[in-house]
Design a protein around this motif. Structure first.
Motif, PDB file in Angstrom:
ATOM      1  N   SER A 146       0.814  -1.213   0.000  1.00  0.00           N
ATOM      2  CA  SER A 146       0.000   0.000   0.000  1.00  0.00           C
ATOM      3  C   SER A 146       0.851   1.268   0.000  1.00  0.00           C
ATOM      4  CB  SER A 146      -0.932  -0.001   1.215  1.00  0.00           C
ATOM      5  OG  SER A 146      -0.197   0.108   2.423  1.00  0.00           O
ATOM      6  N   PHE A 147       2.139   1.158   0.330  1.00  0.00           N
ATOM      7  CA  PHE A 147       3.046   2.309   0.311  1.00  0.00           C
ATOM      8  C   PHE A 147       3.920   2.317  -0.937  1.00  0.00           C
ATOM      9  CE2 PHE A 147       2.143   1.735   4.826  1.00  0.00           C
ATOM     10  CZ  PHE A 147       1.807   3.034   5.194  1.00  0.00           C
ATOM     11  N   GLN A 148       3.584   1.467  -1.917  1.00  0.00           N
ATOM     12  CA  GLN A 148       4.388   1.355  -3.131  1.00  0.00           C
ATOM     13  C   GLN A 148       3.540   1.674  -4.361  1.00  0.00           C
ATOM     14  OE1 GLN A 148       5.647  -2.722  -2.924  1.00  0.00           O
ATOM     15  NE2 GLN A 148       7.469  -2.244  -1.700  1.00  0.00           N
ATOM     16  N   GLU A 149       4.237   2.076  -5.414  1.00  0.00           N
ATOM     17  CA  GLU A 149       3.594   2.152  -6.727  1.00  0.00           C
ATOM     18  C   GLU A 149       3.727   0.781  -7.371  1.00  0.00           C
ATOM     19  OE1 GLU A 149       3.803   4.721 -10.894  1.00  0.00           O
ATOM     20  OE2 GLU A 149       5.114   5.219  -9.207  1.00  0.00           O
ATOM     21  N   PHE A 150       2.677  -0.002  -7.239  1.00  0.00           N
ATOM     22  CA  PHE A 150       2.726  -1.407  -7.619  1.00  0.00           C
ATOM     23  C   PHE A 150       1.628  -1.654  -8.645  1.00  0.00           C
ATOM     24  CE2 PHE A 150       2.911  -5.904  -7.442  1.00  0.00           C
ATOM     25  CZ  PHE A 150       4.100  -6.248  -6.807  1.00  0.00           C
ATOM     26  N   PHE A 196       5.394  -8.309 -13.254  1.00  0.00           N
ATOM     27  CA  PHE A 196       6.291  -9.022 -14.167  1.00  0.00           C
ATOM     28  C   PHE A 196       7.761  -8.739 -13.865  1.00  0.00           C
ATOM     29  CE2 PHE A 196       2.306  -8.838 -16.526  1.00  0.00           C
ATOM     30  CZ  PHE A 196       2.168 -10.162 -16.938  1.00  0.00           C
ATOM     31  N   GLY A 197       8.059  -8.249 -12.674  1.00  0.00           N
ATOM     32  CA  GLY A 197       9.453  -8.175 -12.254  1.00  0.00           C
ATOM     33  C   GLY A 197      10.035  -6.800 -12.086  1.00  0.00           C
ATOM     34  N   ALA A 198       9.364  -5.746 -12.478  1.00  0.00           N
ATOM     35  CA  ALA A 198       9.906  -4.398 -12.291  1.00  0.00           C
ATOM     36  C   ALA A 198       9.941  -4.053 -10.812  1.00  0.00           C
ATOM     37  CB  ALA A 198       9.049  -3.378 -13.041  1.00  0.00           C
ATOM     38  N   PRO A 199      10.995  -3.378 -10.360  1.00  0.00           N
ATOM     39  CA  PRO A 199      11.094  -3.052  -8.936  1.00  0.00           C
ATOM     40  C   PRO A 199      10.052  -2.013  -8.537  1.00  0.00           C
ATOM     41  CG  PRO A 199      12.869  -1.995 -10.159  1.00  0.00           C
ATOM     42  CD  PRO A 199      12.173  -2.902 -11.127  1.00  0.00           C
ATOM     43  N   PRO A 200       9.368  -2.232  -7.420  1.00  0.00           N
ATOM     44  CA  PRO A 200       8.366  -1.249  -6.966  1.00  0.00           C
ATOM     45  C   PRO A 200       9.038   0.001  -6.394  1.00  0.00           C
ATOM     46  CG  PRO A 200       8.556  -3.014  -5.374  1.00  0.00           C
ATOM     47  CD  PRO A 200       9.421  -3.410  -6.537  1.00  0.00           C
ATOM     48  N   GLU A 201       8.323   1.095  -6.455  1.00  0.00           N
ATOM     49  CA  GLU A 201       8.839   2.368  -5.956  1.00  0.00           C
ATOM     50  C   GLU A 201       8.001   2.804  -4.758  1.00  0.00           C
ATOM     51  OE1 GLU A 201       9.283   7.045  -7.385  1.00  0.00           O
ATOM     52  OE2 GLU A 201       8.673   5.473  -8.797  1.00  0.00           O
ATOM     53  N   TYR A 202       8.712   3.120  -3.662  1.00  0.00           N
ATOM     54  CA  TYR A 202       8.022   3.587  -2.467  1.00  0.00           C
ATOM     55  C   TYR A 202       7.567   5.027  -2.668  1.00  0.00           C
ATOM     56  CZ  TYR A 202       9.335  -0.555   0.197  1.00  0.00           C
ATOM     57  OH  TYR A 202       9.463  -1.842   0.651  1.00  0.00           O
ATOM     58  N   ILE A 203       6.270   5.249  -2.428  1.00  0.00           N
ATOM     59  CA  ILE A 203       5.716   6.595  -2.615  1.00  0.00           C
ATOM     60  C   ILE A 203       5.051   7.110  -1.342  1.00  0.00           C
ATOM     61  CG2 ILE A 203       5.375   6.338  -5.098  1.00  0.00           C
ATOM     62  CD1 ILE A 203       2.471   5.653  -4.567  1.00  0.00           C
ATOM     63  N   GLY A 204       5.351   6.469  -0.214  1.00  0.00           N
ATOM     64  CA  GLY A 204       4.808   6.938   1.053  1.00  0.00           C
ATOM     65  C   GLY A 204       3.295   6.785   1.112  1.00  0.00           C
ATOM     66  N   PHE A 205       2.632   7.864   1.500  1.00  0.00           N
ATOM     67  CA  PHE A 205       1.181   7.846   1.642  1.00  0.00           C
ATOM     68  C   PHE A 205       0.475   8.313   0.362  1.00  0.00           C
ATOM     69  CE2 PHE A 205       2.672   8.053   5.991  1.00  0.00           C
ATOM     70  CZ  PHE A 205       1.818   7.168   6.642  1.00  0.00           C
ATOM     71  N   ILE A 223      -2.884   0.908  -5.029  1.00  0.00           N
ATOM     72  CA  ILE A 223      -4.100   1.592  -4.600  1.00  0.00           C
ATOM     73  C   ILE A 223      -5.090   0.586  -3.998  1.00  0.00           C
ATOM     74  CG2 ILE A 223      -6.090   2.908  -5.408  1.00  0.00           C
ATOM     75  CD1 ILE A 223      -4.302   4.266  -7.397  1.00  0.00           C
ATOM     76  N   GLY A 224      -5.186  -0.585  -4.615  1.00  0.00           N
ATOM     77  CA  GLY A 224      -6.047  -1.620  -4.044  1.00  0.00           C
ATOM     78  C   GLY A 224      -5.598  -2.033  -2.658  1.00  0.00           C
ATOM     79  N   GLY A 225      -4.268  -2.093  -2.446  1.00  0.00           N
ATOM     80  CA  GLY A 225      -3.766  -2.395  -1.115  1.00  0.00           C
ATOM     81  C   GLY A 225      -4.116  -1.315  -0.112  1.00  0.00           C
ATOM     82  N   ALA A 226      -4.050  -0.052  -0.530  1.00  0.00           N
ATOM     83  CA  ALA A 226      -4.413   1.047   0.366  1.00  0.00           C
ATOM     84  C   ALA A 226      -5.894   0.968   0.750  1.00  0.00           C
ATOM     85  CB  ALA A 226      -4.098   2.383  -0.289  1.00  0.00           C
ATOM     86  N   ILE A 227      -6.753   0.673  -0.205  1.00  0.00           N
ATOM     87  CA  ILE A 227      -8.177   0.531   0.095  1.00  0.00           C
ATOM     88  C   ILE A 227      -8.393  -0.643   1.050  1.00  0.00           C
ATOM     89  CG2 ILE A 227     -10.465   0.164  -0.882  1.00  0.00           C
ATOM     90  CD1 ILE A 227      -9.402   1.324  -3.504  1.00  0.00           C
TER      91      ILE A 227
END
Length: 331
Positions: free
Chosen positions: A69-73, A79-88, A302-306
């Protein structure tokens, strides 16, 4: 003045002295604490395997969901791209999205209607079962068990046939038996009638649990108490409010909280009705909305945040349930 003879007074004084020196009986809370400590670490050792399984099945996925939920996922990360932390950032996007608030309000209203109707019908059926003869009570219990045992998806499909636009039994009865103009009427295309159908299916599947639970509580009420209320002039309604409800109040509170939790996260009935003919954009609830945002749109962050927000809402309800359970066990 004392009426005891002088030779008996030393014996009485000795007895009173022993009473004063004798240790007082421990308080109820002290007795519970001692009984809890009597088993040592054995109860905890017995609970450890189940706790480990619970952590592995529920705890770890929940931690992963919180991290996501804190990542751009999205699909690229799948498919393997590293996630980026975007905080809240995901939470800010969700809380500023008007669609989320519409879905949340829709889910709360649906849950409120279903919980109230389920509790009322469940209590009435439980009272009916208490008064029925053994044979009729058995027949009613079998019917409730069959409704309870049916999977939600199967029940939704059956109810979907009943409300079908062209071949539905309900439209046929309303048109040919009652003379109403319901030929070809679509019950799922309009959001209001859609949730009317969904509420019937949800309530139909939840009433047996409430009825059986409340009936079990009713059987624990002493008959002498009800007879005394009748002798005091209390009719059926007064006896129920003043005698029955206080006895089964803990059961009613716990069952109501469980129904709120279950109805807020309902998924199968809504998704199946949408697949039959409902408009998803106007009939999404929290469970279906999370599914469509995550798997449908590929916005897993976003689904994780919800999902985390929904978990927090359910945790608030669970706190009342746990507190009520602990309070009942301590009595």
């Amino acid at each position: 003045m004392s009426t005891l003879p002088s030779e008996a007074r030393p014996a009485v004084s000795a007895i009173e002295g022993e009473r004063l020196l004798a240790p007082s009986a421990p308080e109820p809370s002290e007795r519970r604490r001692r009984s809890a400590l009597a088993g040592g670490f054995t109860p905890y050792a017995l609970l450890l395997p189940a706790l480990l399984v619970l952590v592995a099945i529920t705890g770890w996925p929940l931690v992963q969901l919180l991290i996501m939920s804190f990542q751009e996922f999205g699909r690229a990360q799948v498919f393997g791209a590293p996630p980026e932390y975007i905080g809240f950032g995901n939470y800010a996007a969700v809380l500023t999205d008007s669609e989320f608030w519409q879905v949340l309000g829709r889910s709360v209203v649906l849950a409120a209607v279903c919980v109230v109707a389920t509790m009322v019908l469940g209590v009435l059926i439980a009272l009916l079962m208490k008064r029925l003869h053994a044979v009729l009570r058995t027949i009613v219990s079998i019917g409730l068990l069959l409704a309870w045992a049916m999977p939600p998806l199967s029940a939704t499909i059956v109810w979907g046939w009943i409300f079908d636009t062209q071949y539905g039994v309900l439209n046929y009865v309303l048109t040919n038996w009652l003379g109403l103009d319901f030929a070809g009427h679509s019950w799922l295309i309009d959001p209001l009638s859609f949730f009317f159908v969904a509420s019937i299916i949800i309530i139909w599947g939840a009433v047996p649990f409430v009825a059986f639970t409340v009936y079990a509580g009713l059987t624990q009420i002493p008959d002498e108490v009800l007879e005394a209320a009748q002798l005091d002039g209390a009719n059926g309604a007064k006896s129920f409010v003043l005698v029955v409800v206080p006895y089964i109040r803990p059961i009613l509170v716990i069952v109501t909280i469980l129904q709120v939790i279950w109805d807020l996260r309902v998924f199968t009935q809504i998704y199946a009705l949408q697949s039959i003919g409902g408009l998803a954009e106007q009939t999404n609830t929290l469970g279906v909305y999370i599914y469509r945002v995550s798997l449908g749109a590929g916005e897993f962050g976003i689904g994780g945040a919800i999902s985390v927000i929904v978990v927090l809402l359910l945790a608030v309800c669970s706190v009342f349930y746990v507190r009520r359970s602990v309070k009942e066990e301590s009595l």
